[in-house]
Enzyme design. Structure first.
Site, PDB file in Angstrom:
ATOM      1  N   GLU A  31       0.819  -1.218   0.000  1.00 24.52           N
ATOM      2  CA  GLU A  31       0.000   0.000   0.000  1.00 24.52           C
ATOM      3  C   GLU A  31       0.849   1.262   0.000  1.00 24.52           C
ATOM      4  O   GLU A  31       1.494   1.582   1.011  1.00 24.52           O
ATOM      5  CB  GLU A  31      -0.906   0.007   1.241  1.00 24.52           C
ATOM      6  CG  GLU A  31      -1.739   1.274   1.322  1.00 24.52           C
ATOM      7  CD  GLU A  31      -2.721   1.284   2.475  1.00 24.52           C
ATOM      8  OE1 GLU A  31      -2.556   0.500   3.420  1.00 24.52           O
ATOM      9  OE2 GLU A  31      -3.661   2.091   2.406  1.00 24.52           O
TER      10      GLU A  31
ATOM     11  N   GLU B 232       2.828  10.252   6.096  1.00 24.57           N
ATOM     12  CA  GLU B 232       2.809   9.012   6.889  1.00 24.57           C
ATOM     13  C   GLU B 232       3.970   8.083   6.537  1.00 24.57           C
ATOM     14  O   GLU B 232       4.252   7.142   7.273  1.00 24.57           O
ATOM     15  CB  GLU B 232       1.481   8.278   6.680  1.00 24.57           C
ATOM     16  CG  GLU B 232       0.304   9.030   7.260  1.00 24.57           C
ATOM     17  CD  GLU B 232      -1.008   8.286   7.074  1.00 24.57           C
ATOM     18  OE1 GLU B 232      -1.118   7.126   7.491  1.00 24.57           O
ATOM     19  OE2 GLU B 232      -1.932   8.880   6.483  1.00 24.57           O
TER      20      GLU B 232
ATOM     21  N   ASP C 243      -5.386   3.248  -2.137  1.00 22.32           N
ATOM     22  CA  ASP C 243      -6.171   3.895  -1.085  1.00 22.32           C
ATOM     23  C   ASP C 243      -6.496   5.313  -1.551  1.00 22.32           C
ATOM     24  O   ASP C 243      -5.589   6.129  -1.775  1.00 22.32           O
ATOM     25  CB  ASP C 243      -5.333   3.909   0.215  1.00 22.32           C
ATOM     26  CG  ASP C 243      -6.053   4.559   1.396  1.00 22.32           C
ATOM     27  OD1 ASP C 243      -6.764   5.558   1.187  1.00 22.32           O
ATOM     28  OD2 ASP C 243      -5.867   4.082   2.533  1.00 22.32           O
TER      29      ASP C 243
ATOM     30  N   HIS D 158      -4.873   8.416   0.304  1.00 20.68           N
ATOM     31  CA  HIS D 158      -3.468   8.688  -0.030  1.00 20.68           C
ATOM     32  C   HIS D 158      -3.345   9.172  -1.479  1.00 20.68           C
ATOM     33  O   HIS D 158      -2.553  10.061  -1.784  1.00 20.68           O
ATOM     34  CB  HIS D 158      -2.609   7.430   0.170  1.00 20.68           C
ATOM     35  CG  HIS D 158      -2.650   6.912   1.575  1.00 20.68           C
ATOM     36  ND1 HIS D 158      -2.330   7.679   2.656  1.00 20.68           N
ATOM     37  CD2 HIS D 158      -2.984   5.692   2.079  1.00 20.68           C
ATOM     38  CE1 HIS D 158      -2.458   6.969   3.779  1.00 20.68           C
ATOM     39  NE2 HIS D 158      -2.860   5.756   3.446  1.00 20.68           N
TER      40      HIS D 158
ATOM     41  N   HIS E  71      -8.756   0.702  -0.705  1.00 22.22           N
ATOM     42  CA  HIS E  71      -9.299   1.392   0.471  1.00 22.22           C
ATOM     43  C   HIS E  71     -10.044   2.630   0.001  1.00 22.22           C
ATOM     44  O   HIS E  71      -9.522   3.391  -0.818  1.00 22.22           O
ATOM     45  CB  HIS E  71      -8.176   1.826   1.425  1.00 22.22           C
ATOM     46  CG  HIS E  71      -7.694   0.739   2.329  1.00 22.22           C
ATOM     47  ND1 HIS E  71      -6.520   0.821   3.039  1.00 22.22           N
ATOM     48  CD2 HIS E  71      -8.266  -0.457   2.675  1.00 22.22           C
ATOM     49  CE1 HIS E  71      -6.369  -0.283   3.770  1.00 22.22           C
ATOM     50  NE2 HIS E  71      -7.402  -1.076   3.549  1.00 22.22           N
TER      51      HIS E  71
ATOM     52  N   ARG F 287     -10.848  12.020   4.798  1.00 22.42           N
ATOM     53  CA  ARG F 287     -10.820  10.698   5.439  1.00 22.42           C
ATOM     54  C   ARG F 287     -12.125  10.364   6.160  1.00 22.42           C
ATOM     55  O   ARG F 287     -12.178   9.436   6.953  1.00 22.42           O
ATOM     56  CB  ARG F 287      -9.612  10.506   6.359  1.00 22.42           C
ATOM     57  CG  ARG F 287      -8.946   9.180   6.020  1.00 22.42           C
ATOM     58  CD  ARG F 287      -7.662   8.870   6.743  1.00 22.42           C
ATOM     59  NE  ARG F 287      -7.104   7.686   6.071  1.00 22.42           N
ATOM     60  CZ  ARG F 287      -5.956   7.106   6.374  1.00 22.42           C
ATOM     61  NH1 ARG F 287      -5.220   7.565   7.362  1.00 22.42           N
ATOM     62  NH2 ARG F 287      -5.535   6.045   5.718  1.00 22.42           N
TER      63      ARG F 287
ATOM     64  N   GLU G   7     -11.845   2.644   4.958  1.00 22.32           N
ATOM     65  CA  GLU G   7     -10.905   2.887   6.062  1.00 22.32           C
ATOM     66  C   GLU G   7     -11.061   4.366   6.408  1.00 22.32           C
ATOM     67  O   GLU G   7     -10.401   5.232   5.829  1.00 22.32           O
ATOM     68  CB  GLU G   7      -9.471   2.566   5.607  1.00 22.32           C
ATOM     69  CG  GLU G   7      -8.467   2.676   6.733  1.00 22.32           C
ATOM     70  CD  GLU G   7      -7.053   2.435   6.237  1.00 22.32           C
ATOM     71  OE1 GLU G   7      -6.345   1.610   6.836  1.00 22.32           O
ATOM     72  OE2 GLU G   7      -6.648   3.063   5.229  1.00 22.32           O
TER      73      GLU G   7
HETATM   74  C1  LER Z   1      -2.485   4.197   6.772  1.00 24.05           C
HETATM   75  O1  LER Z   1      -2.753   5.511   6.543  1.00 24.05           O
HETATM   76  C2  LER Z   1      -3.273   3.305   5.908  1.00 24.05           C
HETATM   77  O2  LER Z   1      -3.916   3.719   4.971  1.00 24.05           O
HETATM   78  C3  LER Z   1      -3.223   1.881   6.230  1.00 24.05           C
HETATM   79  O3  LER Z   1      -4.089   1.170   5.417  1.00 24.05           O
HETATM   80  C4  LER Z   1      -1.774   1.446   6.081  1.00 24.05           C
HETATM   81  O4  LER Z   1      -1.467   0.276   6.714  1.00 24.05           O
HETATM   82 MN    MN Z   2      -5.199   2.486   3.758  1.00 24.68          MN
END
Ligand code: LER
Ligand code: MN
Length: 269
Positions: free
Chosen positions: A152, A158, A185, A188, A211, A217, A246
């Site tokens: 990921e 991060e 994700d 991100h 994700h 978020r 998430e």
């Molecule tokens: C952290 O920001 C994230 O998106 C998690 O899925 C990473 O392990």
């Molecule tokens: Mn994630």
């Protein structure tokens, strides 16, 4: 496409989790809201009563598409890029325990925050080599259990290496194993990608898990991301896996989970 939402098997300081309190109650809520699966965020499978977790998931007719592993970094500092060989070894052992746990559900194991942050005193290429070595060890172990890992990319605030899908693909090519995919994700990606849609298309042969979180978020629909277009793009590349929310538990866990389910249904996920 199938829908899931992340549930932590224990309380944690990682914030982007709709559910991290009572596990059984949370899983029931996930099932009641019509999700197909629950992604489990696990700090250490050895702390769990694994049979109880399996039963709770089964009783609620859910699948577990993936296991999140970042808490071992966030709370214990285990990482694949740490200069201390003992820490890297402990990180590999932890991921191997996660692989055994994942094998009960045929779930993928996520390699996100556990990659760690390359420290200032450390040579980047060397830290990447350590990470590749850890990934090779874990993917080899995972093959015995027929399990895949999914790498990921995380945003620059991060993590300081593998921030974009393309960097993820280049890294996967360097690891040279067959059971390592890519996790896209949207949170991100909104920070790092020039175009979320073009990046998904370019990563079509690699994406094995997704994700979902909006730009802030929060649940999909609470920020400025165009989830209808993201879903359309995932369909265009033939993605048939899970999209897993998430998200921050705002305004409260139940509302954000309900909103996620409603929004995803509305846009034809
Ligand atoms: C952290 O920001 C994230 O998106 C998690 O899925 C990473 O392990
Ligand atoms: Mn994630």
């Amino acid at each position: 496409m199938k829908k899931s939402i992340v549930v932590s098997t224990q309380p944690t300081k990682f914030s982007a989790l709709a559910f991290k309190e009572d596990f059984e109650e949370s899983i029931k809520k996930v099932a009641d809201l019509g999700f197909d699966g629950a992604e489990l965020a696990v700090r250490n499978p050895k702390d769990l009563k694994v049979d109880d977790v399996i039963n709770i998931i089964k009783e609620n007719n859910l699948e577990v598409p993936a296991i999140g592993t970042g808490q071992a970094y966030g709370e214990e500092g285990l990482s694949f890029s740490d200069p201390d060989e003992t820490i890297r070894k402990m990180a590999v052992e932890r991921i191997n325990d996660q692989i055994v746990f994942a094998s009960h559900f045929n779930a993928q194991v996520i390699i996100g925050l556990i990659r760690g942050i390359i420290k200032e005193s450390v040579n980047k290429t060397e830290a990447e080599e350590w990470t590749i070595d850890c990934l090779r060890k874990c993917t080899e172990f995972a093959k015995e259990y027929n399990i895949g890992l999914t790498l990921e990319p995380v945003n620059r605030y991060e993590g300081n290496f593998i921030n974009t899908l393309n960097e993820g693909i280049e890294f996967i090519k360097r690891v040279e194993v067959s059971n390592l995919g890519l996790l896209a994700d949207t949170f991100h990606m909104n920070i790092e990608e020039v175009s979320i849609y073009d990046s998904i298309i370019q990563a079509k042969d690699y994406i094995t898990h997704v994700h979902f979180a909006d730009s802030n978020r929060w649940a999909p629909g609470c920020g400025h991301l165009d989830f209808a277009k993201i879903i359309q793009t995932l369909k265009k590349i033939g993605y048939q896996g899970y999209v897993s929310a998430e998200i921050l538990p705002f305004p409260d866990p139940d509302s954000c989970a309900r909103l996620t389910a409603e929004t995803l249904d509305k846009i034809g996920c």
